[in-house]
Scaffold this motif. Structure first.
Motif, PDB file in Angstrom:
ATOM      1  N   THR A  34      -7.459  -0.001  -1.531  1.00 54.07           N
ATOM      2  CA  THR A  34      -7.829  -1.115  -0.664  1.00 54.07           C
ATOM      3  C   THR A  34      -7.313  -0.946   0.757  1.00 54.07           C
ATOM      4  OG1 THR A  34      -7.917  -2.659  -2.523  1.00 54.07           O
ATOM      5  CG2 THR A  34      -7.617  -3.614  -0.332  1.00 54.07           C
ATOM      6  N   TRP A  35      -6.013  -0.695   0.910  1.00 53.93           N
ATOM      7  CA  TRP A  35      -5.406  -0.652   2.236  1.00 53.93           C
ATOM      8  C   TRP A  35      -5.066   0.769   2.659  1.00 53.93           C
ATOM      9  CZ3 TRP A  35      -4.993  -4.772   5.426  1.00 53.93           C
ATOM     10  CH2 TRP A  35      -5.073  -6.058   4.872  1.00 53.93           C
ATOM     11  N   SER A  36      -5.304   1.062   3.912  1.00 55.44           N
ATOM     12  CA  SER A  36      -4.715   2.223   4.566  1.00 55.44           C
ATOM     13  C   SER A  36      -3.922   1.718   5.764  1.00 55.44           C
ATOM     14  CB  SER A  36      -5.791   3.215   5.020  1.00 55.44           C
ATOM     15  OG  SER A  36      -6.669   2.613   5.963  1.00 55.44           O
ATOM     16  N   ASN A  37      -3.052   2.580   6.287  1.00 57.52           N
ATOM     17  CA  ASN A  37      -2.232   2.219   7.444  1.00 57.52           C
ATOM     18  C   ASN A  37      -1.349   1.009   7.134  1.00 57.52           C
ATOM     19  OD1 ASN A  37      -1.139   2.317   9.987  1.00 57.52           O
ATOM     20  ND2 ASN A  37      -2.907   1.389  11.008  1.00 57.52           N
ATOM     21  N   LEU A  38      -0.470   1.191   6.147  1.00 58.62           N
ATOM     22  CA  LEU A  38       0.508   0.172   5.774  1.00 58.62           C
ATOM     23  C   LEU A  38       1.852   0.506   6.410  1.00 58.62           C
ATOM     24  CD1 LEU A  38      -0.238  -0.189   1.952  1.00 58.62           C
ATOM     25  CD2 LEU A  38      -0.672  -1.927   3.696  1.00 58.62           C
ATOM     26  N   SER A  39       2.563  -0.515   6.871  1.00 61.80           N
ATOM     27  CA  SER A  39       3.854  -0.289   7.513  1.00 61.80           C
ATOM     28  C   SER A  39       4.884  -1.274   6.980  1.00 61.80           C
ATOM     29  CB  SER A  39       3.724  -0.449   9.032  1.00 61.80           C
ATOM     30  OG  SER A  39       4.965  -0.218   9.671  1.00 61.80           O
ATOM     31  N   PHE A  40       6.057  -0.738   6.577  1.00 62.76           N
ATOM     32  CA  PHE A  40       7.189  -1.542   6.132  1.00 62.76           C
ATOM     33  C   PHE A  40       8.364  -1.195   7.039  1.00 62.76           C
ATOM     34  CE2 PHE A  40       4.380  -0.914   2.604  1.00 62.76           C
ATOM     35  CZ  PHE A  40       4.396  -2.097   1.879  1.00 62.76           C
ATOM     36  N   GLU A  41       8.960  -2.201   7.672  1.00 55.50           N
ATOM     37  CA  GLU A  41       9.953  -1.934   8.706  1.00 55.50           C
ATOM     38  C   GLU A  41      11.189  -2.814   8.535  1.00 55.50           C
ATOM     39  OE1 GLU A  41       7.948  -2.526  12.470  1.00 55.50           O
ATOM     40  OE2 GLU A  41       6.066  -1.778  11.609  1.00 55.50           O
ATOM     41  N   ARG A  42      12.360  -2.194   8.629  1.00 57.46           N
ATOM     42  CA  ARG A  42      13.647  -2.873   8.762  1.00 57.46           C
ATOM     43  C   ARG A  42      13.915  -3.884   7.645  1.00 57.46           C
ATOM     44  NH1 ARG A  42      11.577  -3.409  13.951  1.00 57.46           N
ATOM     45  NH2 ARG A  42      11.644  -5.693  13.871  1.00 57.46           N
ATOM     46  N   MET A  43      13.905  -3.402   6.404  1.00 57.61           N
ATOM     47  CA  MET A  43      14.218  -4.295   5.290  1.00 57.61           C
ATOM     48  C   MET A  43      14.753  -3.504   4.110  1.00 57.61           C
ATOM     49  SD  MET A  43      10.381  -5.357   3.993  1.00 57.61           S
ATOM     50  CE  MET A  43       9.827  -5.730   5.660  1.00 57.61           C
ATOM     51  N   LEU A  56       2.669  -7.181  -2.080  1.00 56.81           N
ATOM     52  CA  LEU A  56       1.389  -6.552  -1.734  1.00 56.81           C
ATOM     53  C   LEU A  56       0.560  -6.455  -3.002  1.00 56.81           C
ATOM     54  CD1 LEU A  56      -0.483  -4.923   0.209  1.00 56.81           C
ATOM     55  CD2 LEU A  56       0.777  -2.881  -0.485  1.00 56.81           C
ATOM     56  N   ASN A  57      -0.581  -7.118  -3.005  1.00 60.38           N
ATOM     57  CA  ASN A  57      -1.463  -7.113  -4.175  1.00 60.38           C
ATOM     58  C   ASN A  57      -2.808  -6.542  -3.748  1.00 60.38           C
ATOM     59  OD1 ASN A  57      -2.482  -7.486  -6.702  1.00 60.38           O
ATOM     60  ND2 ASN A  57      -2.645  -9.712  -6.577  1.00 60.38           N
ATOM     61  N   GLY A  58      -2.834  -5.232  -3.572  1.00 61.66           N
ATOM     62  CA  GLY A  58      -3.977  -4.572  -2.961  1.00 61.66           C
ATOM     63  C   GLY A  58      -5.172  -4.403  -3.863  1.00 61.66           C
ATOM     64  N   VAL A  59      -5.641  -5.487  -4.444  1.00 54.69           N
ATOM     65  CA  VAL A  59      -6.949  -5.500  -5.099  1.00 54.69           C
ATOM     66  C   VAL A  59      -7.901  -6.377  -4.298  1.00 54.69           C
ATOM     67  CG1 VAL A  59      -6.052  -5.026  -7.395  1.00 54.69           C
ATOM     68  CG2 VAL A  59      -6.220  -7.395  -6.617  1.00 54.69           C
ATOM     69  N   THR A  60      -7.364  -7.085  -3.313  1.00 55.10           N
ATOM     70  CA  THR A  60      -8.152  -7.836  -2.345  1.00 55.10           C
ATOM     71  C   THR A  60      -7.650  -7.450  -0.958  1.00 55.10           C
ATOM     72  OG1 THR A  60      -6.575  -9.681  -2.389  1.00 55.10           O
ATOM     73  CG2 THR A  60      -8.482  -9.810  -3.877  1.00 55.10           C
ATOM     74  N   PRO A  61      -8.450  -7.507   0.094  1.00 55.60           N
ATOM     75  CA  PRO A  61      -9.840  -7.966   0.113  1.00 55.60           C
ATOM     76  C   PRO A  61     -10.774  -7.035  -0.651  1.00 55.60           C
ATOM     77  CG  PRO A  61      -9.261  -6.939   2.187  1.00 55.60           C
ATOM     78  CD  PRO A  61      -7.992  -7.038   1.403  1.00 55.60           C
ATOM     79  N   SER A  62     -12.007  -7.510  -0.856  1.00 60.53           N
ATOM     80  CA  SER A  62     -12.948  -6.753  -1.676  1.00 60.53           C
ATOM     81  C   SER A  62     -13.417  -5.483  -0.993  1.00 60.53           C
ATOM     82  CB  SER A  62     -14.152  -7.636  -2.029  1.00 60.53           C
ATOM     83  OG  SER A  62     -14.775  -8.125  -0.846  1.00 60.53           O
TER      84      SER A  62
END
Length: 448
Positions: free
Chosen positions: A141-150, A99-105
């Motif tokens: 940049t991002w809200s509502n991030l989900s990481f599942e089963r890893m 996850l490289n949350g500097v994009t999208p602008s």
């Protein structure tokens, strides 16, 4: 047929990748010589982008490409792509590849990473250097991030999992059935001002070890003396967790927070390998090291948790808040109460003053003693601590709460209600005398 289908999928995806990545980039050149308009997609599998998952092949580029696709598939501020990661051990060697949350602008809402299971899908993070290297970053940049089963595994000691910087946009993270292994500096490191909040961990396993903490709020300016904007780190929920790691801190909140931990097992299995100036040799589940905060971000609640205190270097909580509330309900830390050291451990430590914090234990079983540091004149300190229907495993009530300083008397601010202590005479009060005139003196009922 399956192989042909996979080839077709990769061919179609490569067109989208070429459109998503900047012209001239290494990833764009390797994806496809052609360019095409970005079409509709609902998910992308990293193996369709070249990931192998054998634990030795470097799969970094496939993950960078998957994220580039996700950053491109944002419509009306809403993310439209799910990144799928099948079973396998996927080696990642560059920071921010997942996850490289500097994009999208522009800010985006909604991005999911889905694995096959926390013992099936493993992301092995092996950057060249540990400290300062993060597998994920999100910079407003991002809200509502989900990481599942890893599973996330640090293969370079001192690397970190997630850096989140917010001035009001980075929030609403969900981790479901995930696991962390290896030696990390930080699990999640929160920084910035405003929010970085509304985060949930559900049925996750926290293993490995942590030079700082699994979740740390407020990286910069952590030596604050007055409340500031970073005190808006709040609302963190942990449910049905297996927290069983070797050493380090689980939660460390220099900037306060509203934190709830419900259910699960919490165990620190070892000891810090090196004494540090900040932590010594202690490892702490819940560490709140700064006193002054905004009132709304000084709340901690733990319920239905089984703790194990395996050594004198383990602390359940160390809190110096000058206000707020701390509540333990139906918790048990007496699993090792039979050990020789258990009677003298002090796994719960607090600073208390005229405004608290208000500390309460309900229906808990407690080992050792509880330590209180007073910041106020003893003769005017109000009652701020209450134990209600608790079992004190090693001491009577009169010896359970201890304070620092000459002449300090915890009886001034600690109250026990219907608790059972352990001692030569016990702490169970005698039954009150009967007021029934039919009962003879010295008896409690007419039939005695």
């Amino acid at each position: 047929m399956a192989r042909d289908r996979r080839r077709i999928l990769r061919g179609g995806t490569s067109l989208l990748v070429a459109a998503a990545l900047p012209a001239g980039s290494a990833s764009a050149k390797s994806a496809s010589p052609r360019r095409a308009a970005v079409g509709p997609m609902s998910s992308v599998n990293v193996t369709d982008l070249g990931a192998v998952g054998d634990g030795s092949t470097d799969d970094t580029q496939a993950f960078e490409t998957a994220y580039a696709l996700a950053a491109t598939h944002v419509r009306g501020g809403v993310g439209r792509l799910v990144v799928e990661i099948p079973a396998g051990d996927f080696l990642i060697t560059r920071p921010h590849a997942l996850l490289n949350g500097v994009t999208p602008s522009r800010p985006a809402n909604g991005l999911r990473f889905v694995g096959a299971g926390k013992n099936m899908t493993a992301l092995v993070f092996r950057p060249d250097t540990g400290p300062g290297s993060y597998l994920c970053r999100n910079e407003d940049t991002w809200s509502n991030l989900s990481f599942e089963r890893m599973q996330f595994r640090s293969d370079t000691p001192g690397a970190s999992f997630f850096s989140s910087y917010s001035t009001g946009l980075a929030q609403d993270y969900r981790f479901s059935e995930c696991e962390w292994l290896g030696e990390w500096e930080y699990g999640l490191a929160l920084d910035g001002t405003n929010t970085n909040s509304e985060m949930l961990w559900q049925a996750c396993t926290v293993a490995g070890s942590y030079r700082k903490a699994f979740l740390y709020s407020g990286i910069t300016g952590h030596a604050q003396t007055t409340p500031n904007d970073q005190d808006q780190f709040l609302n963190y929920w942990f449910t049905d967790m297996k927290v069983e790691y070797e050493w380090g801190n689980f939660l460390e909140f220099p900037y306060g927070g509203s934190i709830s931990c419900r259910g699960g097992s919490y165990i620190i299995t070892g000891k810090r390998p090196v004494r540090t100036e900040e932590y010594g040799t202690t490892s702490t589940f819940f560490r709140f090291p700064v006193s002054r905060h905004h009132d709304s971000v000084q709340r901690f609640h733990a319920q239905d948790i089984r703790f194990e205190v395996r050594s004198p270097d383990v602390r359940v909580i160390d809190c110096v808040w000058s206000s707020g509330t701390v509540h333990f309900a139906d918790c048990d830390d007496t699993a090792n109460a039979f050990m020789d050291f258990s009677a003298e451990v002090r796994p719960h430590q607090y600073s208390v003053g005229p405004r608290g914090p208000l500390i309460r234990y309900d229906s808990c079983q407690l080992v050792g003693r509880h330590q209180y540091r007073t910041t106020h004149r003893q003769d005017t300190q109000p009652a701020v601590v209450r134990y209600d229907m608790c079992l004190l495993r090693n001491h009577p009530q009169s010896e359970f709460a201890v304070t620092d300083g000459a002449g300090a008397n915890p009886a001034r601010f600690v109250r026990f209600t219907d608790c059972l202590g352990t001692g030569p005479a016990g702490d169970t009060p005698a039954p009150p005398p009967s007021t029934d005139p039919a009962v003879p003196p010295g008896r409690t009922s007419p039939t005695d």
